[in-house]
Design a protein around this motif. Structure first.
Motif, short mmCIF file in Angstrom:
data_model
loop_
_atom_site.label_atom_id
_atom_site.label_comp_id
_atom_site.label_asym_id
_atom_site.label_seq_id
_atom_site.Cartn_x
_atom_site.Cartn_y
_atom_site.Cartn_z
N ASP A 62 -33.22 14.85 -18.37
CA ASP A 62 -32.41 13.65 -18.36
C ASP A 62 -31.21 13.85 -17.45
O ASP A 62 -30.80 14.97 -17.17
N GLY A 63 -30.64 12.75 -16.99
CA GLY A 63 -29.45 12.79 -16.16
C GLY A 63 -29.77 12.72 -14.68
O GLY A 63 -30.92 12.60 -14.28
N ALA A 64 -28.71 12.78 -13.89
CA ALA A 64 -28.86 12.65 -12.45
C ALA A 64 -27.89 13.58 -11.73
O ALA A 64 -26.80 13.87 -12.23
N VAL A 65 -28.32 14.01 -10.54
CA VAL A 65 -27.48 14.78 -9.64
C VAL A 65 -27.36 13.98 -8.36
O VAL A 65 -28.35 13.46 -7.84
N ARG A 66 -26.15 13.87 -7.85
CA ARG A 66 -25.90 13.16 -6.59
C ARG A 66 -25.20 14.11 -5.64
O ARG A 66 -24.25 14.78 -6.02
N LEU A 67 -25.69 14.14 -4.41
CA LEU A 67 -25.09 14.95 -3.34
C LEU A 67 -24.58 13.99 -2.28
O LEU A 67 -25.36 13.25 -1.69
N GLY A 68 -23.28 13.97 -2.07
CA GLY A 68 -22.71 13.04 -1.09
C GLY A 68 -23.02 11.60 -1.40
O GLY A 68 -23.18 10.78 -0.50
N GLY A 69 -23.15 11.28 -2.68
CA GLY A 69 -23.43 9.91 -3.08
C GLY A 69 -24.91 9.55 -3.13
O GLY A 69 -25.27 8.47 -3.54
N LYS A 70 -25.77 10.47 -2.70
CA LYS A 70 -27.22 10.20 -2.70
C LYS A 70 -27.88 10.94 -3.85
O LYS A 70 -27.58 12.10 -4.12
N ASP A 71 -28.83 10.26 -4.49
CA ASP A 71 -29.56 10.86 -5.60
C ASP A 71 -30.38 12.05 -5.09
O ASP A 71 -31.12 11.92 -4.11
N LEU A 72 -30.24 13.18 -5.75
CA LEU A 72 -30.96 14.40 -5.36
C LEU A 72 -32.46 14.15 -5.27
O LEU A 72 -33.12 14.64 -4.36
#
Length: 123
Positions: A62-72
């Motif tokens: 569950d959950g999300a990771v974003r790198l520079g505003g973009k979804d991983l």
């Protein structure tokens, strides 16, 4: 975001479980470009697991990771590698390299296809 610059790395509700044991439980974090962030805690607290989840090595339930505003999840492996790098602190991956060489290896994906430049750096 309201016109604000996206965080370099952010997580929302990150959860990772193995064999019905929760190792990461709803982690929210934000780190901006140039910000120094440290993870501290006792052995087995989940620090390395969290870093592996942020890097995409582990798939979270569950959950999300974003790198520079973009979804991983939307980034290619090359896109992730151009944004972040993760080196384990154990041999054999780090054996024989200085700290600066390990740090510089993280920038290799941004060099393009130049093998000779990478070869000179670690030779």
């Amino acid at each position: 975001m309201n016109g604000a610059r996206p965080h370099a790395i952010s997580t929302h509700g990150l959860t990772y479980e193995v064999e019905a044991q929760t190792l990461i439980d709803g982690v929210d974090l934000r780190a901006d470009r140039g910000q120094l962030v440290g993870l501290i805690g006792p052995n087995g607290a989940g620090k390395s697991t969290l870093l592996r989840a942020i890097s995409g090595i582990l798939r979270c339930q569950d959950g999300a990771v974003r790198l520079g505003g973009k979804d991983l999840e939307s980034l290619s492996s090359r896109g992730v590698a151009a944004t972040l790098s993760l080196f384990p602190q154990i041999a054999p991956y780090t054996h024989g390299f200085t700290s600066i060489e390990l740090v510089l290896m993280g920038s290799i994906p941004t060099w393009g296809a130049s093998r000779s430049r990478a070869g000179r750096m670690i030779a």
